[in-house]
Structure formats: structure tokens, C-alpha cells
Design a protein around this motif. Structure first.
Motif, short mmCIF file in Angstrom:
data_model
loop_
_atom_site.label_atom_id
_atom_site.label_comp_id
_atom_site.label_asym_id
_atom_site.label_seq_id
_atom_site.Cartn_x
_atom_site.Cartn_y
_atom_site.Cartn_z
N MET A 225 34.63 3.26 21.51
CA MET A 225 35.32 4.40 20.72
C MET A 225 36.81 4.07 20.21
N GLY A 226 37.48 2.67 20.49
CA GLY A 226 38.64 2.54 19.91
C GLY A 226 38.68 1.88 18.61
N MET A 227 37.38 1.55 18.05
CA MET A 227 37.68 1.45 16.71
C MET A 227 37.87 0.00 16.20
N SER A 228 38.16 -0.97 17.28
CA SER A 228 38.24 -2.11 17.24
C SER A 228 37.39 -3.26 16.86
N THR A 229 37.94 -4.55 16.55
CA THR A 229 36.89 -5.61 16.37
C THR A 229 36.49 -6.09 17.97
N ILE A 230 35.41 -6.61 17.82
CA ILE A 230 34.71 -7.33 18.91
C ILE A 230 35.29 -8.65 19.30
N PRO A 231 35.80 -9.13 20.47
CA PRO A 231 35.58 -8.62 21.64
C PRO A 231 36.82 -8.00 22.15
N CYS A 232 37.05 -6.80 22.51
CA CYS A 232 38.12 -6.10 23.06
C CYS A 232 37.71 -5.00 24.24
N GLY A 233 37.66 -5.33 25.63
CA GLY A 233 37.74 -4.39 26.38
C GLY A 233 39.16 -4.40 27.14
N SER A 234 39.31 -3.48 28.21
CA SER A 234 40.60 -3.37 28.99
C SER A 234 40.08 -3.12 30.36
N LEU A 235 41.04 -3.59 31.31
CA LEU A 235 40.80 -3.14 32.69
C LEU A 235 42.37 -2.78 33.01
N LEU A 236 42.61 -1.63 33.62
CA LEU A 236 43.69 -1.14 33.98
C LEU A 236 43.73 -0.84 35.42
N VAL A 237 44.59 -0.91 36.42
CA VAL A 237 44.62 -0.76 37.81
C VAL A 237 45.96 -0.06 38.30
N ARG A 238 46.15 0.49 39.21
CA ARG A 238 47.21 1.53 39.42
C ARG A 238 48.37 0.67 39.84
N GLU A 239 48.12 -0.66 40.67
CA GLU A 239 49.27 -1.37 41.22
C GLU A 239 49.17 -2.67 40.37
N PRO A 240 50.16 -2.78 39.53
CA PRO A 240 49.83 -4.24 38.93
C PRO A 240 49.76 -5.42 39.71
N SER A 241 50.40 -5.37 41.02
CA SER A 241 50.37 -6.44 41.97
C SER A 241 49.06 -7.01 42.38
N TRP A 242 48.15 -6.00 42.25
CA TRP A 242 46.67 -6.20 42.64
C TRP A 242 46.18 -7.45 41.83
N PHE A 243 46.45 -7.64 40.51
CA PHE A 243 46.10 -8.78 39.93
C PHE A 243 46.44 -10.22 40.44
N ASP A 244 47.60 -10.14 41.49
CA ASP A 244 47.88 -11.30 41.93
C ASP A 244 46.58 -11.98 42.86
N LEU A 245 46.00 -10.91 43.45
CA LEU A 245 44.78 -11.52 44.41
C LEU A 245 43.86 -12.45 43.33
N LEU A 246 43.85 -12.24 42.17
CA LEU A 246 42.89 -13.13 41.15
C LEU A 246 43.45 -14.29 40.71
N ASN A 247 44.93 -14.34 40.95
CA ASN A 247 45.45 -15.62 40.26
C ASN A 247 45.05 -17.09 40.94
N VAL A 248 44.90 -17.67 39.80
CA VAL A 248 44.99 -19.21 40.13
C VAL A 248 45.84 -20.05 39.50
N GLU A 249 46.14 -21.04 39.93
CA GLU A 249 47.21 -22.08 39.53
C GLU A 249 46.90 -22.44 38.19
N THR A 250 47.64 -22.66 37.09
CA THR A 250 47.24 -23.27 36.08
C THR A 250 48.35 -24.19 35.55
N PRO A 251 48.32 -25.43 36.24
CA PRO A 251 49.59 -26.50 36.28
C PRO A 251 49.97 -26.77 35.01
N TYR A 252 49.11 -27.06 34.20
CA TYR A 252 49.57 -27.66 32.76
C TYR A 252 49.58 -26.82 31.67
#
Ligand code: 0PR
Length: 366
Positions: A225-252
Motif C-alpha cells: 500500500m506504499g505505492m512503490s515499485t517492487i521489491p521494497c519492504g521494510s523492517l523496523l525494530v525498537r532498538e537499533p542495536s538489535w541488528f548487531d546480532l545479525l552482523n557478519v564481517e564483510t572484509p572486502y
């Protein structure tokens, strides 16, 4: 692969032919996507090559993604929410559960979902090896909050509630569910993939977002219902730091850590989503929702006049009926309980609804 490439003209006439085999949205009442707003399409086109998987290379695009999340956070009463643009509701739901699974010290974690949950939760549970406990819905197809309490146990890492069910367009009693989640200390993920851009603009106030203390994360999709082009979803979380749990190293890469599921990600769709929200503002989105809700009411009244009873009175722009046939040329879908399901997306204009009512009425008379 062809040995020698085809001529552009021949190729595009083949593509046109195939596009002609797609359904145009004109008679489609079954989709939760719609024709993108021209502003979204224009902005998407402008950022076609932008890859959010390497944000250090595409700094401007990455800033727009952050702005998009800020705007959506504002809409959901938490401007400082953490978040990122996903490929859609499926990825948002999966990533939210991934976070909550990591937070939970359990060897056999489970989640609790209403029976009305979208099938993306089945995929998420399979991928994350989570047990899925299903709570029944009441007669109005909303999650039974009392049954929820009994389903939660010491291994429950998240509860899910739906803010706009895929099949019936109803919103679970999220305030009551959030209280239970809060009291039991279990994170609540709200799947507002469809309803997130509708509920804030309804006449009737329905609490579903971060204004409820027990809500930990929200999936909300610009490409519905946001009238946008595909693909676009979004995930919002109360504490931004929670995303750190998903972090992987991307050395290059230019940025050394990544919490997203996909690596290469479409910058175009994300800029498209931001552009259309910025262009329409709350008042523009409210006008779209008003139109969709008016049309939903018109379809329900028209169908009932013809003798097709509604299955439920929806909160959102999804109308379901006791009906067993569809006039030729129209696309509707059918719920698991056998009801005819229609979604009054912005491309379903009043004239389309009148045409549908005429056709199903004629069909009736034969
Ligand atoms: N959560 C809810 C509440 C949904 O309704 C959907 C999709 C999802 C999550 C998953 O979102 P993505 O498909 O973006 O990953 N609901 C629609 C459905 O399954 C998706 C859809 C859209 C289907 C257009 C068909 C169609 O033509 O019905």
C-alpha cells in the motif's frame, strides 16, 4: 544462451508479446501490489544501478534508505527505530525472527502465531528451525488473545500479531497482545506488511505500532500500500542495536559489517519508496486510503444487495464474501475457508467495482 545476440527490435517485440500475456491490473482484484506511483517509477529509474549492498559506494542512496526508515519510523511513532529496506514482507518477517531467536537462550525455541499468519512464517520457521505454535482466531478471524497466553512457554522467543491479515483484512487485538507480550517478557513482532500504510490513515484509531510498549518490531511494505515499485519492504525494530546480532564481517566491502539478508540490494526500489512517500506526504496517503476504504464499502454493499453476504466486516481494504463463482475475465482469490477474497488496491477504481458488480449480477441472473 544464443550464440549470436538478437536484434533489439526483434527482442523487444518478443518481450511485448510476453508482457501481453501478463494480467494488466485492470480486472485484478486479488493482488496486494498495485501499479506503482509515477514518482516511484521515475525515482527507481534514476537509481537503477545503485547497489545498497555496498553502501560506501552509493552513499547518497544509503542516506536515502536511512531517511526512508526515519519517515516510516515517524509514521509508526518511533522516529529512532532501527531498520532497513528489505525485499518484502517475507524477508522482514524472517529477519525479525532471526533477531529474536538469537536473543533467546533455548535449544528448542518456538514462536507463537495466529492461524491467520502469512505463509512466510512457515518458511521462516523452517529456515530458522523454530517450532511454530498456532493460536486460533475468533469468529471475526482475529487472533484469540486469551488462547495466546496459554500458548507461550519458556521456549517462546517471539509472538507474532498481524496488522491487516492477508486473507480477511482484519487487525488482531494488538493492544491486548502487546500487554501479554510485555508482561511475559516475550518480544512481539507485528506483521503490518499490508496494513502498515493503511491503519494510520483510517477514521477509526487502531493501535498497532511502537506506541504500544510491548511491540518490538514491525514489518511494513512500501511495495504493497506504499505505492512503490517492487521489491521494497521494510523492517523496523525498537532498538537499533538489535541488528548487531545479525552482523557478519564483510572484509572486502567499503563497509565492514552487514546485517541484511541479501547482499546486493536494489537501490532503485528503495529510492522509489522514499520518493513517493515524500511526494504524497501523510495527506496524500490518507487520500488514497480514504478512496480504497470507500470502494471497499461500496463493493460490500453492492455484493450484499446481490445476495452475496460478507464473510466479515474488514478493518482494511480487503473484502471477502460467501460466493462460489467469479464472472469470466476477473481475478479474485479464495481464502482457506473458501470465501471469495478481493483487495481494493488503488488501481481498483470505483468504475471497476461497478463493472464487477454488473458482471457478477448478470452472471447471477443467468
Ligand atoms: N505478510 C503479510 C500480511 C502479507 O500479506 C504478505 C504478502 C507477506 C507478509 C509477504 O510479503 P512479500 O510477498 O512481499 O514477501 N501478501 C500477499 C499474498 O501472499 C502478496 C501478494 C501480492 C500475492 C500480490 C499476490 C499478489 O498478486 O497474498
Amino acid at each position: 544462451m544464443l550464440e549470436e545476440g538478437r536484434s533489439e527490435e526483434e527482442l523487444f517485440s518478443f518481450l511485448s508479446l510476453k508482457k501481453g500475456e501478463d494480467s494488466s491490473y485492470h480486472h485484478v482484484l486479488s493482488s496486494m501490489c498495485t501499479i506503482p506511483h509515477p514518482v516511484a517509477a521515475r525515482a527507481h529509474q534514476m537509481f537503477l544501478e545503485a547497489n545498497l549492498g555496498d553502501p560506501g559506494l552509493f552513499r547518497g542512496t544509503a542516506e536515502i534508505e536511512a531517511l526512508l526508515i526515519e519517515r516510516i519510523g515517524d509514521l509508526l511513532h518511533h522516529r529512532r527505530a532501527g531498520g532497513y529496506a528489505t525485499s518484502g514482507g517475507t524477508e522482514s518477517n524472517l529477519q525479525a525472527l532471526r533477531i529474536f531467536r538469537k536473543m533467546k537462550a533455548s535449544s528448542r525455541p518456538n514462536i507463537v502465531v495466529p492461524e491467520s499468519a502469512h505463509f512466510s512464517f512457515e518458511k521462516a520457521c523452517d529456515i530458522l528451525s523454530l517450532g511454530m505454535r498456532t493460536v486460533p482466531c475468533d469468529d471475526s478471524f482475529r487472533m484469540d488473545a486469551d488462547a495466546l497466553q496459554e500458548a507461550i512457554d519458556a521456549d517462546t522467543c517471539a509472538v507474532v500479531a498481524i496488522a491487516g491479515t492477508t486473507e480477511y483484512g482484519v487487525v488482531d487485538p494488538i493492544a491486548a497482545i502487546a500487554d501479554i507480550a510485555h508482561d511475559t517478557g516475550v518480544p512481539l513482532h507485528v506483521d503490518a506488511a499490508f496494513g502498515g500504510f493503511v491503519i494510520p490513515f483510517l477514521k477509526q484509531e487502531i493501535p498497532f505500532d511502537f506506541s504500544l510498549e510491548g511491540v518490538s518490531s514491525i514489518a511494513i511494505d512500501p511495495h504493497k500500500m506504499g505505492m512503490s515499485t517492487i521489491p521494497c519492504g521494510s523492517l523496523l525494530v525498537r532498538e537499533p542495536s538489535w541488528f548487531d546480532l545479525l552482523n557478519v564481517e564483510t572484509p572486502y566491502l567499503t563497509v565492514k559489517q552487514e546485517c541484511t539478508l541479501a547482499g546486493t540490494r536494489s537501490g532503485g526500489a528503495v529510492v522509489g519508496a522514499f520518493a513517493v512517500l515524500e511526494y504524497l506526504g501523510k495527506s496524500g496517503l490518507a487520500a488514497i486510503v480514504r478512496g480504497c476504504m470507500k470502494n471497499t464499502k461500496r463493493l460490500i454493499t453492492g455484493m450484499e444487495t446481490l445476495g452475496y453476504r460478507r464473510a466479515v466486516t474488514p478493518d482494511l481494504n480487503v473484502a471477502t464474501f460467501h460466493a462460489d463463482h467469479v464472472p469470466p475475465g476477473w481475478r479474485v482469490s479464495w481464502t482457506r475457508r473458501g470465501h471469495m477474497r478481493t483487495v481494493m488496491m488503488p488501481h481498483v477504481h470505483l468504475s471497476v467495482i461497478e463493472e464487477f458488480l454488473r458482471d457478477i449480477g448478470d452472471n447471477n441472473a443467468q
